[in-house]
Scaffold this active site. Structure first.
Site, PDB file in Angstrom:
ATOM      1  N   ARG A 149       0.835  -1.220   0.000  1.00 25.55           N
ATOM      2  CA  ARG A 149       0.000   0.000   0.000  1.00 25.55           C
ATOM      3  C   ARG A 149       0.863   1.261   0.000  1.00 25.55           C
ATOM      4  O   ARG A 149       2.080   1.188  -0.092  1.00 25.55           O
ATOM      5  CB  ARG A 149      -0.889  -0.004   1.259  1.00 25.55           C
ATOM      6  CG  ARG A 149      -1.701  -1.283   1.466  1.00 25.55           C
ATOM      7  CD  ARG A 149      -2.888  -1.277   0.562  1.00 25.55           C
ATOM      8  NE  ARG A 149      -3.800  -2.373   0.818  1.00 25.55           N
ATOM      9  CZ  ARG A 149      -4.865  -2.350   1.623  1.00 25.55           C
ATOM     10  NH1 ARG A 149      -5.136  -1.274   2.337  1.00 25.55           N
ATOM     11  NH2 ARG A 149      -5.667  -3.391   1.723  1.00 25.55           N
ATOM     12  N   LYS A 215      -3.066  -7.635   2.240  1.00 31.99           N
ATOM     13  CA  LYS A 215      -2.462  -6.307   2.165  1.00 31.99           C
ATOM     14  C   LYS A 215      -1.071  -6.290   2.801  1.00 31.99           C
ATOM     15  O   LYS A 215      -0.776  -7.111   3.683  1.00 31.99           O
ATOM     16  CB  LYS A 215      -3.362  -5.283   2.858  1.00 31.99           C
ATOM     17  CG  LYS A 215      -3.630  -5.615   4.316  1.00 31.99           C
ATOM     18  CD  LYS A 215      -4.456  -4.541   5.017  1.00 31.99           C
ATOM     19  CE  LYS A 215      -5.910  -4.586   4.662  1.00 31.99           C
ATOM     20  NZ  LYS A 215      -6.770  -3.789   5.567  1.00 31.99           N
ATOM     21  N   LYS A 217       1.968  -3.400   4.327  1.00 32.69           N
ATOM     22  CA  LYS A 217       2.152  -1.982   4.657  1.00 32.69           C
ATOM     23  C   LYS A 217       3.590  -1.685   5.083  1.00 32.69           C
ATOM     24  O   LYS A 217       4.135  -2.387   5.928  1.00 32.69           O
ATOM     25  CB  LYS A 217       1.190  -1.588   5.776  1.00 32.69           C
ATOM     26  CG  LYS A 217      -0.273  -1.763   5.373  1.00 32.69           C
ATOM     27  CD  LYS A 217      -1.208  -1.365   6.475  1.00 32.69           C
ATOM     28  CE  LYS A 217      -2.655  -1.406   5.991  1.00 32.69           C
ATOM     29  NZ  LYS A 217      -3.588  -1.021   7.060  1.00 32.69           N
ATOM     30  N   CYS A 439     -18.243   3.094   6.274  1.00 30.56           N
ATOM     31  CA  CYS A 439     -17.514   1.833   6.391  1.00 30.56           C
ATOM     32  C   CYS A 439     -18.477   0.658   6.586  1.00 30.56           C
ATOM     33  O   CYS A 439     -19.230   0.620   7.566  1.00 30.56           O
ATOM     34  CB  CYS A 439     -16.530   1.886   7.556  1.00 30.56           C
ATOM     35  SG  CYS A 439     -15.659   0.316   7.709  1.00 30.56           S
ATOM     36  N   CYS A 478     -14.664  -0.910  14.959  1.00 28.94           N
ATOM     37  CA  CYS A 478     -14.624  -2.383  14.966  1.00 28.94           C
ATOM     38  C   CYS A 478     -13.198  -2.808  15.274  1.00 28.94           C
ATOM     39  O   CYS A 478     -12.288  -1.964  15.314  1.00 28.94           O
ATOM     40  CB  CYS A 478     -15.118  -2.941  13.627  1.00 28.94           C
ATOM     41  SG  CYS A 478     -13.853  -3.023  12.341  1.00 28.94           S
TER      42      CYS A 478
HETATM   43 FE1  SRM Z   1      -8.347   0.188   7.475  1.00 24.82          FE
HETATM   44  C1  SRM Z   1     -10.465  -2.059   6.127  1.00 24.82           C
HETATM   45  C2  SRM Z   1     -10.351   2.719   6.633  1.00 24.82           C
HETATM   46  C3  SRM Z   1      -5.868   2.377   8.156  1.00 24.82           C
HETATM   47  C4  SRM Z   1      -6.739  -2.250   9.238  1.00 24.82           C
HETATM   48  N1  SRM Z   1     -10.090   0.289   6.481  1.00 24.82           N
HETATM   49  C5  SRM Z   1     -10.784  -0.746   5.962  1.00 24.82           C
HETATM   50  C6  SRM Z   1     -11.949  -0.255   5.098  1.00 24.82           C
HETATM   51  C7  SRM Z   1     -11.473  -0.152   3.682  1.00 24.82           C
HETATM   52  C8  SRM Z   1     -13.264  -1.064   5.222  1.00 24.82           C
HETATM   53  C9  SRM Z   1     -13.513  -2.167   4.248  1.00 24.82           C
HETATM   54  O1  SRM Z   1     -12.637  -3.038   4.026  1.00 24.82           O
HETATM   55  O2  SRM Z   1     -14.623  -2.217   3.729  1.00 24.82           O
HETATM   56  C10 SRM Z   1     -12.166   1.152   5.744  1.00 24.82           C
HETATM   57  C11 SRM Z   1     -12.809   2.190   4.848  1.00 24.82           C
HETATM   58  C12 SRM Z   1     -13.694   3.073   5.671  1.00 24.82           C
HETATM   59  C13 SRM Z   1     -14.210   4.254   4.947  1.00 24.82           C
HETATM   60  O3  SRM Z   1     -15.457   4.377   4.790  1.00 24.82           O
HETATM   61  O4  SRM Z   1     -13.433   5.097   4.530  1.00 24.82           O
HETATM   62  C14 SRM Z   1     -10.786   1.430   6.300  1.00 24.82           C
HETATM   63  N2  SRM Z   1      -8.121   2.159   7.304  1.00 24.82           N
HETATM   64  C15 SRM Z   1      -9.099   3.054   7.023  1.00 24.82           C
HETATM   65  C16 SRM Z   1      -8.616   4.466   7.201  1.00 24.82           C
HETATM   66  C17 SRM Z   1      -9.253   5.455   6.234  1.00 24.82           C
HETATM   67  C18 SRM Z   1      -8.837   4.905   8.656  1.00 24.82           C
HETATM   68  C19 SRM Z   1      -8.673   6.382   8.907  1.00 24.82           C
HETATM   69  O5  SRM Z   1      -9.647   6.944   9.383  1.00 24.82           O
HETATM   70  O6  SRM Z   1      -7.612   6.939   8.649  1.00 24.82           O
HETATM   71  C20 SRM Z   1      -7.120   4.251   7.024  1.00 24.82           C
HETATM   72  C21 SRM Z   1      -6.690   4.309   5.582  1.00 24.82           C
HETATM   73  C22 SRM Z   1      -5.221   4.133   5.446  1.00 24.82           C
HETATM   74  C23 SRM Z   1      -4.695   4.334   4.058  1.00 24.82           C
HETATM   75  O7  SRM Z   1      -4.630   5.474   3.612  1.00 24.82           O
HETATM   76  O8  SRM Z   1      -4.283   3.343   3.443  1.00 24.82           O
HETATM   77  C24 SRM Z   1      -6.978   2.818   7.519  1.00 24.82           C
HETATM   78  N3  SRM Z   1      -6.582   0.064   8.447  1.00 24.82           N
HETATM   79  C25 SRM Z   1      -5.755   1.113   8.717  1.00 24.82           C
HETATM   80  C26 SRM Z   1      -4.793   0.727   9.691  1.00 24.82           C
HETATM   81  C27 SRM Z   1      -3.756   1.642  10.309  1.00 24.82           C
HETATM   82  C28 SRM Z   1      -2.460   1.613   9.568  1.00 24.82           C
HETATM   83  O9  SRM Z   1      -2.304   0.891   8.571  1.00 24.82           O
HETATM   84  O10 SRM Z   1      -1.578   2.311  10.005  1.00 24.82           O
HETATM   85  C29 SRM Z   1      -5.035  -0.599  10.021  1.00 24.82           C
HETATM   86  C30 SRM Z   1      -4.308  -1.427  11.097  1.00 24.82           C
HETATM   87  C31 SRM Z   1      -2.954  -1.851  10.687  1.00 24.82           C
HETATM   88  C32 SRM Z   1      -2.995  -3.145   9.956  1.00 24.82           C
HETATM   89  O11 SRM Z   1      -3.210  -3.133   8.740  1.00 24.82           O
HETATM   90  O12 SRM Z   1      -2.862  -4.186  10.593  1.00 24.82           O
HETATM   91  C33 SRM Z   1      -6.166  -1.008   9.219  1.00 24.82           C
HETATM   92  N4  SRM Z   1      -8.529  -1.822   7.611  1.00 24.82           N
HETATM   93  C34 SRM Z   1      -7.812  -2.636   8.448  1.00 24.82           C
HETATM   94  C35 SRM Z   1      -8.355  -3.971   8.388  1.00 24.82           C
HETATM   95  C36 SRM Z   1      -7.860  -5.198   9.191  1.00 24.82           C
HETATM   96  C37 SRM Z   1      -6.721  -5.857   8.519  1.00 24.82           C
HETATM   97  C38 SRM Z   1      -6.322  -7.125   9.223  1.00 24.82           C
HETATM   98  O13 SRM Z   1      -5.155  -7.472   9.179  1.00 24.82           O
HETATM   99  O14 SRM Z   1      -7.160  -7.792   9.796  1.00 24.82           O
HETATM  100  C39 SRM Z   1      -9.444  -3.922   7.484  1.00 24.82           C
HETATM  101  C40 SRM Z   1     -10.368  -5.077   7.084  1.00 24.82           C
HETATM  102  C41 SRM Z   1      -9.723  -6.031   6.145  1.00 24.82           C
HETATM  103  O15 SRM Z   1      -8.677  -5.789   5.560  1.00 24.82           O
HETATM  104  O16 SRM Z   1     -10.326  -7.103   5.985  1.00 24.82           O
HETATM  105  C42 SRM Z   1      -9.530  -2.556   7.032  1.00 24.82           C
HETATM  106 FE1  SF4 Z   2     -14.202   0.517   9.426  1.00 25.76          FE
HETATM  107 FE2  SF4 Z   2     -13.416  -0.985  11.450  1.00 25.76          FE
HETATM  108 FE3  SF4 Z   2     -11.615   0.251   9.959  1.00 25.76          FE
HETATM  109 FE4  SF4 Z   2     -13.109   1.657  11.577  1.00 25.76          FE
HETATM  110  S1  SF4 Z   2     -11.644   0.068  12.220  1.00 25.76           S
HETATM  111  S2  SF4 Z   2     -12.712   2.151   9.430  1.00 25.76           S
HETATM  112  S3  SF4 Z   2     -15.024   0.571  11.538  1.00 25.76           S
HETATM  113  S4  SF4 Z   2     -12.942  -1.338   9.270  1.00 25.76           S
END
Ligand code: SRM
Ligand code: SF4
Length: 578
Positions: A149, A215, A217, A439, A478
């Protein structure tokens, strides 16, 4: 032949087949986009559009009403724009501002991985929106999906040469790990994608037909700041300097990740381990080889066990290091010493070494809208430096020329933004993920609720004399962990509508995760729960003691980083509320 019973290996996850048959991410996306009978796309296409930075969503606020009226969901899309290191030009800012107005919901979201998100784009506008993003020399390619990413980098230009060098390396890693498929350009830019026909077999020399298991990172940290939360990511590089302050190389970290699933103890957040040390000129190769180890050994049968953190946990650090070194053909060095002081941003004006100045603007949860959006548009029209999206969802107006400072200062004052960073220490260190209404995975509110909760807690903080104390507080809707809540001194993780698991005890500098203090706390109970803790912290802390450390000394939690720290030892019953 052995008489031992043969244990069949588990079948590959269905996404592996979708990827394999997609002709390098083409699939049936085009047909789905052009189908006027639906506002969304098929489930298979949805798995593929992620690689193009595009997520199908629906406005969850409208779900109940529309169901009652017998209507389809209010389908929309989110597009995530990749910004390596978070650095963009004022022209690119203006372009993103315009795209969000023309094709999105009028807001721009700065994510905590230094990207932009456009929310509320309807299907018929998607291509036009992405074309505009590309016209501004930005793209959405690989912003999501089972690939590397957006590469993050500490955005502090006042560290001058050291930072610039690190940013350059971060950009080189981003470039090396980009997918090579032509599908993105054919589909979104050139409009030349034709159905059928096999693309060349070698279209993806690094990723192959099935890309990564999950994914991936990568981040670059420049101590003493750990604003990127280096231990939360699959792969991290920590800048190490020599005695003269020049960049000597990087400590390499592997196997971090935040996501877990409530009630499934085999899923857990994990802090990355330090693998070794490499020189600046070796970083790109190290990153590539580590990605190939995960490509070849990551779990492709179970997506909940497919992140690199599980490969590292299951195989062990020594095995990972040996495999990486075998692929590199040389050995990594021993890790060097580094020290982090915090994960937050430095707000307001700071001076650069060359007389230039930078203003870091506090933007609550990264949502750029209303007067803030107007002000930043005006500033972008006069600013000649760059904009830097921070890993805490804020914005640095960087390298402001001396001659432009009065004008930009006046614009900040005029729009009442110059004092945003005088908020309480709690608010300045708060972070929420997006959650509702866009989301699809949210179990509870986050971005729309945390600001109000902080307001309520501010009264307690003021009363306890802690107004200016930085306490890291984070919320997610979540347990996927997007707001990196397991690295918060006080973390709230959505469990069900209006209910949160409360976590305590992470280190202020992001080097220790927290642990579950209380599961399923109703929103109305949060302030009564936290109030006495804040009071005791104000009265009983040792000078300099951080809230997370205090929580441990008080015995409220005992974080060990073990999977059990994150799961309630009680029956998961309240999922029935969903
Ligand atoms: Fe995230 C999925 C938003 C950083 C772990 N994340 C999602 C999705 C795309 C929901 C979906 O799959 O349908 C969310 C979109 C929501 C929306 O309506 O915009 C979403 N993630 C975000 C953002 C926008 C949060 C924020 O408010 O800043 C961040 C976007 C980052 C970017 O620009 O790329 C975001 N997500 C993160 C982070 C933090 C980080 O990377 O520093 C994590 C935790 C670190 C990690 O990856 O372990 C994170 N997002 C997840 C996960 C769980 C992944 C896992 O290993 O289980 C999901 C769900 C999935 O992938 O199945 C997810
Ligand atoms: Fe959506 Fe859960 Fe990520 Fe929040 S933590 S943006 S509720 S997937």
């Amino acid at each position: 032949m052995s008489n031992e019973p043969q244990t069949a290996s588990p079948p590959l996850h269905k996404n592996e087949q979708i990827k394999a048959e997609s002709r390098f991410l083409r699939g049936h996306i085009r047909e789905d986009l052009e189908d006027p009978s639906s506002g969304t796309i098929s489930e298979d296409s949805a798995q593929l559009t992620k690689f193009h930075g595009v997520y199908p969503q629906d406005d969850r606020d409208q779900r109940v009403q529309r169901r009652r009226e017998g209507k389809d969901k209010a389908y929309i899309f989110m597009a995530r724009v990749r910004v390596p290191g978070g650095v963009c030009t004022p022209q690119q800012w203006l372009a993103m501002d315009a795209v969000s107005d023309a094709y999105g919901n009028g807001t721009l979201k700065i994510t905590n991985r230094q990207s932009f998100q456009l929310h509320g784009v309807i299907k018929s506008n998607l291509r036009a929106a992405i074309r505009e993003v590309n016209r501004a020399l930005l793209d959405t390619l690989a912003a999501c999906g089972d690939v590397n990413r957006n590469v993050m980098c500490n955005p502090n230009p006042h560290l001058s040469a050291l930072h610039a060098e690190t940013l350059g390396i971060a950009r080189a890693v981003a470039e090396r790990l980009l997918p090579r498929t032509r599908a993105y350009h054919e589909l979104w830019i050139e409009d030349t994608l034709v159905a059928g026909g096999e693309p060349p077999e070698d279209e993806e020399p690094l990723y192959g037909r099935t890309y990564l298991p999950r994914k991936f990172k990568i981040v670059f940290a420049v101590p003493p700041s750990n604003d990127v939360d280096v231990f939360a990511h699959d792969l991290g590089f920590i800048a190490i300097t020599d005695e003269a302050g020049r960049l000597a190389g990087f400590d390499v970290t592997v196997g971090g990740g935040m996501g877990m699933t409530h009630g499934q103890a085999e899923t857990y957040p994990r802090l990355a381990d330090v693998l070794g040390f490499c020189r600046p000129d070796q970083v790109v190769d190290v990153a590539e080889k580590i990605v190939t180890v995960q490509r070849d050994f990551g779990d492709r049968t179970d997506r909940k066990h497919a992140r690199f953190k599980y490969t590292v946990a299951d195989r062990g650090l020594a095995w990972i290091r040996a495999e990486v070194e075998r692929r590199l053909g040389w050995e990594l060095g021993s890790p060097r010493r580094f020290e982090f002081t915090g994960t937050g941003d430095r707000y307001g004006w700071t001076e650069g070494p060359n007389g230039d100045a930078h203003f870091t603007l506090f933007i609550e949860n990264g949502r750029v809208k209303g007067p803030t959006k107007t002000a930043l548009r005006e500033i972008a029209k006069v600013h000649k430096g760059d904009f830097r999206l921070t890993p805490n969802q804020h914005l640095m107006i960087a390298s402001v020329a001396t001659a432009d400072r009065p004008r930009i200062g006046a614009l900040l004052r005029e729009h009442v933004l110059d004092g945003a960073h005088r908020a309480s220490g709690l608010r300045l260190n708060a972070m929420a993920c997006v959650a509702l209404p866009t989301c699809g995975l949210a179990l509870a509110e986050s971005e729309r609720y945390l600001p109000d909760l902080v307001t309520e807690l501010e009264a307690e903080v003021e009363a306890a004399g802690l107004r200016d104390d930085a306490i890291v507080i984070r919320m997610t809707g979540c347990p996927n962990g997007c707001g990196r809540p397991f690295l918060a001194e006080i973390g709230f993780v959505g469990k069900a509508p209006g209910k949160y698991n409360v976590y305590l005890g992470a280190a202020f500098n992001g080097t220790r995760m927290n642990a579950l203090y209380k599961p399923s706390v109703a929103a109305a109970e949060i302030v009564p729960l936290v109030r006495p803790m804040l009071r005791r912290y104000a009265m009983e802390r040792i000078p300099g003691e951080r809230f997370g450390d205090f929580a441990i000394r008080m015995g409220w939690v005992t974080p060990t980083g073990a999977p059990a720290d994150f799961h309630a030892q009680v029956a998961i019953s309240d999922t029935a509320d969903l």
